[in-house]
Design a protein around this motif. Structure first.
Motif, PDB file in Angstrom:
ATOM      1  N   ASP A 272      37.282  30.887  39.999  1.00  0.00           N
ATOM      2  CA  ASP A 272      36.351  31.540  40.915  1.00  0.00           C
ATOM      3  C   ASP A 272      36.474  31.026  42.340  1.00  0.00           C
ATOM      4  O   ASP A 272      35.694  31.423  43.200  1.00  0.00           O
ATOM      5  CB  ASP A 272      34.915  31.329  40.430  1.00  0.00           C
ATOM      6  CG  ASP A 272      34.564  29.859  40.296  1.00  0.00           C
ATOM      7  OD1 ASP A 272      35.493  29.026  40.206  1.00  0.00           O
ATOM      8  OD2 ASP A 272      33.359  29.540  40.261  1.00  0.00           O
ATOM      9  N   THR A 293      46.893  44.854  36.779  1.00  0.00           N
ATOM     10  CA  THR A 293      46.425  44.895  35.400  1.00  0.00           C
ATOM     11  C   THR A 293      47.468  44.317  34.449  1.00  0.00           C
ATOM     12  O   THR A 293      47.118  43.648  33.468  1.00  0.00           O
ATOM     13  CB  THR A 293      46.082  46.341  35.010  1.00  0.00           C
ATOM     14  OG1 THR A 293      45.099  46.848  35.921  1.00  0.00           O
ATOM     15  CG2 THR A 293      45.532  46.422  33.603  1.00  0.00           C
ATOM     16  N   LEU A 296      47.129  40.670  34.602  1.00  0.00           N
ATOM     17  CA  LEU A 296      45.939  40.262  33.851  1.00  0.00           C
ATOM     18  C   LEU A 296      46.229  40.212  32.359  1.00  0.00           C
ATOM     19  O   LEU A 296      45.842  39.252  31.669  1.00  0.00           O
ATOM     20  CB  LEU A 296      44.795  41.232  34.146  1.00  0.00           C
ATOM     21  CG  LEU A 296      43.519  41.055  33.324  1.00  0.00           C
ATOM     22  CD1 LEU A 296      42.855  39.724  33.634  1.00  0.00           C
ATOM     23  CD2 LEU A 296      42.554  42.208  33.584  1.00  0.00           C
ATOM     24  N   VAL A 318      36.152  36.173  34.994  1.00  0.00           N
ATOM     25  CA  VAL A 318      36.231  35.999  36.443  1.00  0.00           C
ATOM     26  C   VAL A 318      37.223  36.980  37.066  1.00  0.00           C
ATOM     27  O   VAL A 318      36.940  37.594  38.103  1.00  0.00           O
ATOM     28  CB  VAL A 318      36.616  34.545  36.791  1.00  0.00           C
ATOM     29  CG1 VAL A 318      36.812  34.379  38.293  1.00  0.00           C
ATOM     30  CG2 VAL A 318      35.539  33.592  36.296  1.00  0.00           C
ATOM     31  N   LEU A 319      38.367  37.172  36.437  1.00  0.00           N
ATOM     32  CA  LEU A 319      39.417  37.980  37.038  1.00  0.00           C
ATOM     33  C   LEU A 319      39.181  39.477  36.880  1.00  0.00           C
ATOM     34  O   LEU A 319      39.904  40.270  37.485  1.00  0.00           O
ATOM     35  CB  LEU A 319      40.771  37.614  36.423  1.00  0.00           C
ATOM     36  CG  LEU A 319      41.231  36.171  36.662  1.00  0.00           C
ATOM     37  CD1 LEU A 319      42.554  35.915  35.972  1.00  0.00           C
ATOM     38  CD2 LEU A 319      41.333  35.859  38.149  1.00  0.00           C
ATOM     39  N   THR A 320      38.208  39.885  36.079  1.00  0.00           N
ATOM     40  CA  THR A 320      37.868  41.306  35.963  1.00  0.00           C
ATOM     41  C   THR A 320      36.597  41.667  36.718  1.00  0.00           C
ATOM     42  O   THR A 320      36.213  42.842  36.735  1.00  0.00           O
ATOM     43  CB  THR A 320      37.687  41.695  34.485  1.00  0.00           C
ATOM     44  OG1 THR A 320      36.698  40.850  33.882  1.00  0.00           O
ATOM     45  CG2 THR A 320      38.997  41.564  33.735  1.00  0.00           C
ATOM     46  N   THR A 321      35.968  40.699  37.351  1.00  0.00           N
ATOM     47  CA  THR A 321      34.748  40.939  38.125  1.00  0.00           C
ATOM     48  C   THR A 321      35.049  40.701  39.595  1.00  0.00           C
ATOM     49  O   THR A 321      35.479  39.603  39.964  1.00  0.00           O
ATOM     50  CB  THR A 321      33.612  40.007  37.678  1.00  0.00           C
ATOM     51  OG1 THR A 321      33.414  40.156  36.277  1.00  0.00           O
ATOM     52  CG2 THR A 321      32.323  40.329  38.420  1.00  0.00           C
ATOM     53  N   PRO A 322      34.868  41.694  40.465  1.00  0.00           N
ATOM     54  CA  PRO A 322      35.135  41.480  41.895  1.00  0.00           C
ATOM     55  C   PRO A 322      34.201  40.428  42.476  1.00  0.00           C
ATOM     56  O   PRO A 322      32.964  40.522  42.357  1.00  0.00           O
ATOM     57  CB  PRO A 322      34.891  42.859  42.518  1.00  0.00           C
ATOM     58  CG  PRO A 322      34.949  43.824  41.379  1.00  0.00           C
ATOM     59  CD  PRO A 322      34.466  43.082  40.173  1.00  0.00           C
ATOM     60  N   LEU A 323      34.782  39.414  43.080  1.00  0.00           N
ATOM     61  CA  LEU A 323      34.005  38.358  43.722  1.00  0.00           C
ATOM     62  C   LEU A 323      33.848  38.671  45.207  1.00  0.00           C
ATOM     63  O   LEU A 323      34.672  39.371  45.799  1.00  0.00           O
ATOM     64  CB  LEU A 323      34.709  37.011  43.540  1.00  0.00           C
ATOM     65  CG  LEU A 323      34.893  36.530  42.095  1.00  0.00           C
ATOM     66  CD1 LEU A 323      35.680  35.233  42.080  1.00  0.00           C
ATOM     67  CD2 LEU A 323      33.540  36.324  41.425  1.00  0.00           C
ATOM     68  N   CYS A 357      41.535  40.174  41.623  1.00  0.00           N
ATOM     69  CA  CYS A 357      40.740  40.924  40.648  1.00  0.00           C
ATOM     70  C   CYS A 357      41.586  42.097  40.167  1.00  0.00           C
ATOM     71  O   CYS A 357      42.380  42.661  40.922  1.00  0.00           O
ATOM     72  CB  CYS A 357      39.437  41.416  41.262  1.00  0.00           C
ATOM     73  SG  CYS A 357      38.406  42.383  40.138  1.00  0.00           S
ATOM     74  N   SER A 359      41.461  45.555  37.119  1.00  0.00           N
ATOM     75  CA  SER A 359      40.665  46.342  36.179  1.00  0.00           C
ATOM     76  C   SER A 359      41.288  46.250  34.789  1.00  0.00           C
ATOM     77  O   SER A 359      42.496  46.438  34.634  1.00  0.00           O
ATOM     78  CB  SER A 359      40.608  47.808  36.620  1.00  0.00           C
ATOM     79  OG  SER A 359      40.036  47.914  37.908  1.00  0.00           O
TER      80      SER A 359
END
Length: 524
Positions: A272, A293, A296, A318-323, A357, A359
């Motif tokens: 993060d 993707t 990912l 963490v990597l699939t949720t936009p920070l 990030c 999808s």
């Protein structure tokens, strides 16, 4: 023959070029006059008859030139090439002819890959991975005999040939050879080396030889990555994907984490936040690659194979949720009113960093569920299956909304749908652990999922039929909407005399997509 070729190429071009210039050689032998009048007597004595060896040599040269021009059979090119070198004696061919023969004495890489796969299935495994490796070595020696070093393109062609058959030891020998003569490799050179190593790991290998192959490939990848760092050659998306695939097969946890940090700017220990190397304002180096993707899926699969389930779940969340994007300046967070420090907090300048990030798609959830199920985490398996069902519903709603409000050519393709692989992993975990509660819960979801899939199939079948009937498939306008026919009612539910009803009281024949979506027949 090899001694004859070597001895013939060790001397400069003397007799061959003195007989006929190069442009005369390319034009072929001169045509004789078709006239019947004899030549003057003074010119008869000036004509010199070529020797038999010269005629044979010229004939072999013409055959080689013809096979190179028509892109003939590689074996024919090689035969004409060796025959010409046999009759050249102490003369030399120009370097351009050797380079053309190098590229045409073997089949293309696509044909080599297909033929090698066929031989493996038939059990006919050759002693050398590349059948024509001897030809390539001989041409390179002949180029050096002319006093000229082979170019990087010549070496890249050989690397491409070796990569097609997975000749990992051959590509490393070629790489060491070109670096030893002072040639600087490029990105394509490293990509071909990595491609050969990755292809070798997919070929069958004995169980007792697997450990040795993994150790050798791990050392090769380490040497290539260190060379790219020393030469400051940035990673491309293809090379980075190949390197991650190799590290996944070799289960090199330390190398994989370093590559994720250098290639994508992701610190798997703290996903993060950006790595410390990217917070240094004096850092000079290539920017991180875009996290896709496919990357990912590779990350989730590698962490699952390593058996690190907590880190795999952490990376997925963490990597699939936009920070939120990190700002360029960060001020001090210690603004307590009781602080007696008289010095104001100066902003600390840090470089801008976009958190990676991507999808998830169907493969992402299938890989995640497979690894958590094999590890025996029933709670994780149930949680992510519920999440997949919710994402499947949201994807369907978004697709229906897009096809009703957008031209069909601009509707993005959906990338998620529950399939057999999504459910099979969870069912296998409940079977192995004899988890009756999870099995009953999963069995209760089957009917709902199947009913939903049938309704989707019926909906899109009617949508396609309506578009074909109205002939709007290639002529769609942005403002048009498509009307769908209602579901055909069963004959036993049809009231008698429905066809004789007046047109004012008859139900409309077509429905819009939004009305069809809100119809009672839809599975809720």
């Amino acid at each position: 023959m090899a001694n004859a070729m070597t001895s013939g190429l060790a001397y400069p071009l003397l007799r061959f070029t003195s007989l006929r210039p190069l442009h005369r050689i390319l034009q072929g032998p001169p045509r004789r006059s078709s006239g019947i009048s004899p030549a003057p007597e003074s010119k008869i004595h000036a004509i010199s008859v070529p020797a038999p060896v010269d005629r044979i040599r010229q004939r072999n040269f013409d055959l080689l030139l013809e096979s190179l021009e028509i892109n003939g059979n590689p074996s024919r090119v090689w035969t004409n090439y060796t025959n010409l070198l046999t009759f050249l004696e102490y003369e030399q061919l120009p370097v351009e002819f050797h380079q053309q023969v190098l590229r045409k004495c073997t089949p293309s890489s696509r044909l080599l890959r297909a033929s090698a796969t066929r031989r493996i299935f038939l059990g006919n495994i050759p002693r050398l991975p590349h059948v024509y490796e001897g030809r390539l070595q001989a041409v390179i020696r002949n180029i050096r005999a002319t006093g000229v070093q082979p170019t990087l393109d010549d070496y890249n062609f050989i690397l491409e040939q070796f990569a097609a058959v997975g000749h990992h030891t051959g590509v490393m020998q070629v790489y060491r050879e070109l670096t030893s003569v002072g040639i600087v490799p490029r990105t394509k050179t490293f990509g071909l080396c990595l491609q050969a190593i990755a292809h070798r790991l997919t070929l069958p290998v004995g169980r007792k030889d697997r450990a040795q192959l993994v150790a050798v490939t791990r050392r090769m990848v380490s040497d290539l990555v260190n060379a790219m760092k020393s030469l400051n050659i940035p990673f491309t998306s293809v090379n980075l994907d190949l390197t991650m695939r190799i590290l996944k097969e070799t289960t090199d946890a330390q190398g994989f984490e370093l590559l994720m940090k250098w290639g994508y700017g992701i610190d798997l220990a703290n996903p993060d936040r950006p790595p410390l190397e990217y917070l240094d304002s004096s850092r000079k180096g290539p920017a991180p690659q875009t996290f896709s993707t496919a990357a990912l899926n590779m990350t989730i699969d590698t962490l699952g194979r390593l058996g690190n389930i907590p880190r795999m779940v952490q990376a997925f969340e963490v990597l699939t949720t936009p920070l939120p994007k990190r700002t360029t300046t960060t001020s001090s967070t210690y603004n307590d009113e009781d602080d007696d420090d008289d010095y104001p907090a100066s902003p600390e300048s840090t470089p801008a960093f976009s958190p990676p990030c991507a999808s998830p798609n169907t493969t992402t959830y299938n890989i995640l569920l497979r690894h958590v199920s094999r590890a025996g985490h029933a709670v994780f398996a149930r949680h992510y299956l519920l999440q997949a069902m919710h994402l499947d519903k949201q994807t369907l709603l978004e697709l229906k909304h897009n096809i009703g409000n957008m031209p069909l050519q601009e509707v993005p393709a959906p990338h998620f749908a529950i399939n057999r692989g999504t459910l099979l992993s969870v069912f296998g975990e409940s079977n192995r652990d004899k988890n009756v509660g999870l099995m009953r819960w999963l069995h209760s979801k089957f009917y709902r999922i199947l009913k939903k899939k049938r309704n989707e199939h019926q909906f899109f079948s009617l949508f396609r039929a309506a578009r074909q009937r109205k002939r709007l498939w290639p002529y769609e306008e942005p403002s048009t909407y498509v009307e769908l026919a209602p579901l055909p009612s069963h004959p036993k539910h049809t009231a008698p005399g429905t066809a004789e009803q007046p047109a004012a009281k008859r139900r409309p024949r077509f429905m819009t997509i939004m009305e069809r979506w809100k119809a009672p027949q839809r599975c809720r």
